[in-house]
Design a protein around this motif. Sequence first.
Motif, PDB file in Angstrom:
ATOM      1  N   TRP A  52     -24.897  -8.288 -39.583  1.00 18.58           N
ATOM      2  CA  TRP A  52     -24.267  -7.945 -38.306  1.00 18.58           C
ATOM      3  C   TRP A  52     -22.877  -8.571 -38.214  1.00 18.58           C
ATOM      4  O   TRP A  52     -22.611  -9.627 -38.775  1.00 18.58           O
ATOM      5  CB  TRP A  52     -25.109  -8.438 -37.146  1.00 18.58           C
ATOM      6  N   GLY A  53     -22.009  -7.907 -37.476  1.00 20.02           N
ATOM      7  CA  GLY A  53     -20.675  -8.438 -37.209  1.00 20.02           C
ATOM      8  C   GLY A  53     -19.641  -8.117 -38.269  1.00 20.02           C
ATOM      9  O   GLY A  53     -18.517  -8.610 -38.202  1.00 20.02           O
ATOM     10  N   ALA A 102     -24.697  -4.840 -28.841  1.00 16.69           N
ATOM     11  CA  ALA A 102     -24.000  -4.541 -30.097  1.00 16.69           C
ATOM     12  C   ALA A 102     -24.101  -3.052 -30.445  1.00 16.69           C
ATOM     13  O   ALA A 102     -23.100  -2.412 -30.783  1.00 16.69           O
ATOM     14  CB  ALA A 102     -24.546  -5.403 -31.232  1.00 16.69           C
TER      15      ALA A 102
END
Length: 169
Positions: free
Chosen positions: A103-104, A137
């Motif tokens: 993630w990210g 997200a």
Amino acid sequence: MRLETERLLLRPQRVEDATVLRELWTERDPRVPAHRRLDAQGRPTVADLEDAIRTDPAPVTTGLLAVELKVDGDVIGYCGLVDSGRGTTGEPELAFELLRRTWGNGYATEAVDAVIDWARSSGHQRLWATVWNWNTASRRVLAKLGFTETDRRETVPGHGTTLWTTKAL
């Protein structure tokens, strides 16, 4: 069926991808309903997921694709189009899920963008996706790629509210 981006390869799932799919099941937020989390017996097992991959038809205009990093060949999740039966006939649902450790990095946005192009080239006129109201997200990914929230919502006590989004192609 193969989709390529700068950093990703999206391809049909292979039996050996079952271990990554199982890891996704173990990482799911506890607010996700029980039917999408491991049960008391630890199912689905890797063997269950291997069997599911063996019996799924190869993707043509819909299907889930493994998301693989080009740099090292690691599978980090899935992304694709499914006919869940919850939307309008002929309008597939976008689905994606990546391992937490990835993630990210923008991988979800990159994978979803490739799947949107695939949907467009397959003749689909519109896509839809559902997302939990607490999943900020994924909501950002969808908004960034032009999905808009509709008035349709489904509240599941103890789990949150599912928001329905759409994108015209």
